[in-house]
Write an enzyme that holds these catalytic residues in place. Structure first.
Site, short mmCIF file in Angstrom:
data_model
loop_
_atom_site.label_atom_id
_atom_site.label_comp_id
_atom_site.label_asym_id
_atom_site.label_seq_id
_atom_site.Cartn_x
_atom_site.Cartn_y
_atom_site.Cartn_z
N ASP A 138 0.86 -1.18 0.00
CA ASP A 138 0.00 0.00 0.00
C ASP A 138 0.90 1.24 0.00
O ASP A 138 2.05 1.19 0.46
CB ASP A 138 -0.89 -0.02 1.25
CG ASP A 138 -1.67 1.26 1.42
OD1 ASP A 138 -2.39 1.66 0.49
OD2 ASP A 138 -1.54 1.88 2.50
N ASP A 173 -0.20 5.09 0.72
CA ASP A 173 -0.43 6.15 1.71
C ASP A 173 -0.66 5.57 3.10
O ASP A 173 -1.48 4.68 3.31
CB ASP A 173 -1.63 7.00 1.29
CG ASP A 173 -1.38 7.68 -0.05
OD1 ASP A 173 -0.48 8.54 -0.11
OD2 ASP A 173 -2.04 7.32 -1.03
N THR A 211 -2.92 0.17 -4.29
CA THR A 211 -3.29 1.46 -3.73
C THR A 211 -4.71 1.90 -4.10
O THR A 211 -5.27 1.43 -5.10
CB THR A 211 -2.28 2.53 -4.22
OG1 THR A 211 -2.65 3.81 -3.74
CG2 THR A 211 -2.21 2.56 -5.75
N GLY A 212 -5.24 2.81 -3.31
CA GLY A 212 -6.50 3.44 -3.66
C GLY A 212 -6.31 4.55 -4.68
O GLY A 212 -7.28 5.02 -5.28
N LYS A 272 -8.73 -4.79 -3.24
CA LYS A 272 -7.30 -5.09 -3.35
C LYS A 272 -7.03 -6.59 -3.25
O LYS A 272 -6.18 -7.13 -3.95
CB LYS A 272 -6.52 -4.35 -2.27
CG LYS A 272 -6.45 -2.84 -2.43
CD LYS A 272 -5.55 -2.23 -1.37
CE LYS A 272 -5.43 -0.72 -1.50
NZ LYS A 272 -4.47 -0.15 -0.53
N ASN A 286 -9.29 -0.76 3.75
CA ASN A 286 -9.30 -1.18 2.34
C ASN A 286 -8.15 -2.12 2.02
O ASN A 286 -8.09 -2.66 0.91
CB ASN A 286 -9.27 0.04 1.41
CG ASN A 286 -8.07 0.93 1.64
OD1 ASN A 286 -7.58 1.09 2.75
ND2 ASN A 286 -7.58 1.54 0.58
#
Length: 264
Positions: free
Chosen positions: A9, A11, A43-44, A190, A216
């Protein structure tokens, strides 16, 4: 190497709270890659704001973006797989945000579209190196959307999340940070995208390592043979992980890689 595929991931995990990639983390990730592991940013973020992080690592390859809604070949700038959502399914969420005067954006695999912007949203996009495209609110939405994102302060999003939890709809919505709620295809996550990528590579889940920090990330942490939460994660994320490493402010990713990714 103990793992062939390492999902990271960005952030709150790979980067510090000030969105800095520290030399220690960069060196550890590059060493894992040099030893033969495939590094996958999971990642988002969309590709536009995830690619600078991949470039800063000095790597290329595959990225899982938009919380699993779009898997991207970074070198060729091509979509390998995406979970599209129909524009009409998003209308209810857009109308809610518009009536509540909350900022939102629409995302295709490679584009971020906005109907308007606030000073707070403008600063947020700058921090994430995102470059949204302004559109007229009357323009029809594209049919290849992968994500709708709501941005606001924590109190507003707590209220919205509680209300949306009571809605019946064919999509999924997930809190991807204290200040974001993402609306996506019900199968996009994810974890699902990482599972698909591992299958395509012929890699068993036991040979997959994942590091994350928020709700997430739960799917990928649970799928991976070793799922690691950084110390700044909420308790629910740490409880779901196999291991907890140092925080993102303490080079937690580097510590996890040196401790678990290969034999020392």
């Amino acid at each position: 190497m103990n793992y062939d595929l390492i999902a990271l991931d960005i952030d709150g995990t790979l980067l510090t709270d000030e969105h800095i990639l520290t030399p220690g983390v960069r060196e550890a990730v590059r060493e894992a890659a040099s030893r033969g592991a495939e590094i996958v940013l999971c990642t988002g973020r969309g590709p536009g704001s995830a690619l600078p992080v991949l470039d800063a690592l000095g790597l290329s390859g595959t990225m899982i973006t938009h919380n699993g809604a779009a898997t991207i070949d970074a070198a060729r700038r091509e979509v390998l797989h995406q979970y599209s959502i129909d524009a009409h399914e998003i209308a209810r969420f857009r109308d809610y945000c518009r009536d509540s005067r909350l900022h939102y954006d629409f995302n295709t695999a490679f584009q971020m579209l906005i109907d308007g912007i606030t000073p707070e949203a403008e600063e947020m996009y700058k921090m994430f190196e995102a470059k949204p495209i302004m559109r007229s609110a009357d323009d029809p939405l594209p049919n290849d959307l992968v994500k709708f994102t709501l941005f606001g302060d924590k109190a507003d999003l707590d209220r919205v999340e509680a209300e949306w939890n009571g809605w019946k709809h064919g999509l999924s919505h997930i809190r991807s940070g204290e200040f974001f709620i993402d609306v996506m295809h019900k199968e996009a996550s994810k974890g699902t995208a990482l599972r698909q990528l591992a299958l395509a590579r012929g890699i068993d889940s036991s040979r997959v390592m994942a590091i994350g920090n928020y709700f997430n990330d739960l799917g990928m942490l649970e799928f991976a043979g070793l799922g690691i939460a950084v110390a700044n994660s909420p308790d629910g994320v740490k409880e779901a992980a196999d291991q907890v490493t140092l925080s993102n402010e303490e080079d937690g990713v580097a510590h996890a890689l040196y401790s678990h990714a290969w034999e020392n």
